[in-house]
Design a protein around this motif. Structure first.
Motif, PDB file in Angstrom:
ATOM      1  N   ASP A  77       0.827  -1.205   0.000  1.00 48.36           N
ATOM      2  CA  ASP A  77       0.000   0.000   0.000  1.00 48.36           C
ATOM      3  C   ASP A  77       0.863   1.258   0.000  1.00 48.36           C
ATOM      4  OD1 ASP A  77      -2.486   1.514   0.264  1.00 48.36           O
ATOM      5  OD2 ASP A  77      -1.861   1.883   2.337  1.00 48.36           O
ATOM      6  N   LYS A  78       2.057   1.132   0.554  1.00 56.58           N
ATOM      7  CA  LYS A  78       2.991   2.256   0.535  1.00 56.58           C
ATOM      8  C   LYS A  78       3.763   2.217  -0.777  1.00 56.58           C
ATOM      9  CE  LYS A  78       3.433   1.833   5.525  1.00 56.58           C
ATOM     10  NZ  LYS A  78       4.339   1.595   6.678  1.00 56.58           N
ATOM     11  N   PRO A  79       3.931   3.356  -1.445  1.00 55.54           N
ATOM     12  CA  PRO A  79       4.617   3.365  -2.749  1.00 55.54           C
ATOM     13  C   PRO A  79       6.023   2.778  -2.651  1.00 55.54           C
ATOM     14  CG  PRO A  79       3.563   5.481  -2.292  1.00 55.54           C
ATOM     15  CD  PRO A  79       3.483   4.687  -1.023  1.00 55.54           C
ATOM     16  N   GLU A 106       6.598  -2.543  -7.557  1.00 56.73           N
ATOM     17  CA  GLU A 106       5.382  -3.073  -6.937  1.00 56.73           C
ATOM     18  C   GLU A 106       4.729  -4.145  -7.802  1.00 56.73           C
ATOM     19  OE1 GLU A 106       0.832  -1.609  -6.090  1.00 56.73           O
ATOM     20  OE2 GLU A 106       2.432  -0.130  -5.855  1.00 56.73           O
ATOM     21  N   ARG A 144       3.764  -7.964  -6.683  1.00 55.40           N
ATOM     22  CA  ARG A 144       2.389  -8.474  -6.798  1.00 55.40           C
ATOM     23  C   ARG A 144       2.369  -9.773  -7.583  1.00 55.40           C
ATOM     24  NH1 ARG A 144       0.358  -3.192  -8.185  1.00 55.40           N
ATOM     25  NH2 ARG A 144       0.061  -3.999 -10.284  1.00 55.40           N
ATOM     26  N   LEU A 155      -5.361  -5.505  -0.650  1.00 47.97           N
ATOM     27  CA  LEU A 155      -4.779  -4.405  -1.424  1.00 47.97           C
ATOM     28  C   LEU A 155      -5.867  -3.647  -2.174  1.00 47.97           C
ATOM     29  CD1 LEU A 155      -2.154  -3.017  -2.177  1.00 47.97           C
ATOM     30  CD2 LEU A 155      -1.925  -4.599  -4.103  1.00 47.97           C
ATOM     31  N   ALA A 156      -6.835  -4.379  -2.716  1.00 47.53           N
ATOM     32  CA  ALA A 156      -7.968  -3.715  -3.375  1.00 47.53           C
ATOM     33  C   ALA A 156      -8.746  -2.872  -2.370  1.00 47.53           C
ATOM     34  CB  ALA A 156      -8.877  -4.766  -4.007  1.00 47.53           C
ATOM     35  N   PHE A 197      -7.456  -1.436   0.385  1.00 49.87           N
ATOM     36  CA  PHE A 197      -6.640  -0.252   0.665  1.00 49.87           C
ATOM     37  C   PHE A 197      -6.783   0.781  -0.442  1.00 49.87           C
ATOM     38  CE2 PHE A 197      -3.818  -2.799   3.616  1.00 49.87           C
ATOM     39  CZ  PHE A 197      -4.006  -1.978   4.719  1.00 49.87           C
ATOM     40  N   ARG A 198      -6.704   0.305  -1.686  1.00 44.33           N
ATOM     41  CA  ARG A 198      -6.763   1.229  -2.820  1.00 44.33           C
ATOM     42  C   ARG A 198      -8.170   1.808  -3.011  1.00 44.33           C
ATOM     43  NH1 ARG A 198      -1.971  -0.164  -5.681  1.00 44.33           N
ATOM     44  NH2 ARG A 198      -0.460  -0.113  -3.966  1.00 44.33           N
ATOM     45  N   GLY A 199      -9.165   1.160  -2.437  1.00 47.05           N
ATOM     46  CA  GLY A 199     -10.534   1.665  -2.579  1.00 47.05           C
ATOM     47  C   GLY A 199     -10.908   2.712  -1.556  1.00 47.05           C
ATOM     48  N   ASP A 228      -8.681   9.014  -0.887  1.00 45.12           N
ATOM     49  CA  ASP A 228      -7.529   9.767  -0.382  1.00 45.12           C
ATOM     50  C   ASP A 228      -7.959  10.882   0.560  1.00 45.12           C
ATOM     51  OD1 ASP A 228      -5.756   8.182  -1.794  1.00 45.12           O
ATOM     52  OD2 ASP A 228      -5.766   9.503  -3.565  1.00 45.12           O
TER      53      ASP A 228
END
Length: 299
Positions: A100-102, A106, A110, A187-188, A190-192, A195
């Motif tokens: 989740d952290k850049p 990546e 994955r 991960l999905a 987190f990305r959902g 911001d």
């Protein structure tokens, strides 16, 4: 009333083939399996219809649940499920948290984490059978040989040949294979998360740990529940991985699905059907509450 029926008519006609197929090949076969489990059809002649089978009601269930061998299978199943769930959830979550952290590369990480999921349980079981070889000393191989070369002889053990906790060794390759899937779910999740929530928390003075603890982690609870249900019901039906590693069926690692296979191979169809019904009840105890909870949320 007539208008409602007319409106429901076309959708019902469209769904009718699927409803019919599910009714016959799912619920119909479940009913046939349950009916078989109530008989004494435990010989080849009875199984092939050469001799009539009598109804013994729940005698097969009482015999199975009262036998030490089947109790050992149930114990193995719950131990395997507990270790499998804990391992996949923890590993999957940690990997998702790190990604989740850049970070650079990546996409490569994955792919590496998800790759084991593309391998069948049978194929990975053959490899892990060698890795978990119980030979020690001069004839050691697999992980035991690796530990020996590294001077970590105290870590050598007989893996899945251990009568008490041998099933835990089988859970290790299962965790390796499916933790990447759990990672993808988290991960999905987190990305959902918008911001804006992260920025608002930082503007309020939240540290990085408090941001995750009080803002992001609570948002992932539906993902965690879904992952638990999906992985949990898969572990309850475990068969191919276990048989690939410990075939022929061993007492150390047998679970109800293995018992069902052994009964069926011996033409003990009534006992096999009883085991299948017990597994169905166990899976239903996991799935049905989740479906009820989801249905209530939608309404």
């Amino acid at each position: 009333m007539n208008k409602t029926i007319k409106r429901a008519g076309p959708p019902l006609l469209l769904l009718a083939p699927s409803i019919l197929l599910i009714g016959v090949f799912v619920y119909g076969l479940i009913g046939a399996n349950f009916r078989t489990s109530l008989t004494d059809g435990n010989t080849a002649a009875q199984a092939t219809g050469q001799q009539p089978s009598a109804t013994v009601w729940f005698e097969n269930y009482f015999t199975l649940l009262g036998s030490e061998a089947f109790q050992h299978s149930l114990k193995n199943l719950f131990l395997y499920t507990a270790v499998f769930l804990a391992g996949t959830m923890i590993m999957g979550f940690l990997w998702a948290w790190m990604l989740d952290k850049p970070i650079r590369g990546e996409g490569i990480f994955r792919s590496v984490y998800l790759f084991p999921m593309a391998v069948s349980f049978v194929a990975s079981g053959v490899v892990w059978r060698w890795l978990l070889n119980s030979n020690q000393g001069e004839s050691a191989s697999g992980l035991n040989r690796l530990f020996q070369m590294m001077g970590l002889d105290f870590l050598q053990n007989n893996w899945w040949n251990n009568v008490s906790v041998g099933i835990v060794a089988i859970a290790v390759p299962a965790i390796w294979q499916l933790s990447g899937y759990v990672m993808a779910l988290f991960l999905a999740g987190f990305r959902g998360i918008p911001d804006e929530l992260r920025e608002a928390a930082r503007m309020d003075g939240a540290t990085e740990w408090k941001l995750y603890r009080y803002v992001l982690f609570p948002q992932l609870s539906p993902i965690a529940l879904s992952a638990l249900i999906i992985i949990g019901h898969m572990s309850l039906k475990a068969f191919d991985l276990i048989m690939s590693i410990s075939k022929p069926a061993n007492y150390q690692t047998k679970v109800p699905a293995v018992d069902m296979y052994v009964f069926k191979s011996s033409f003990e169809y009534a006992n096999a059907a009883a085991v299948g019904s017990i597994l169905l009840v166990i899976v239903a105890l996991v799935i049905v509450p989740y479906l009820i909870r989801t249905n209530r949320k939608e309404h």
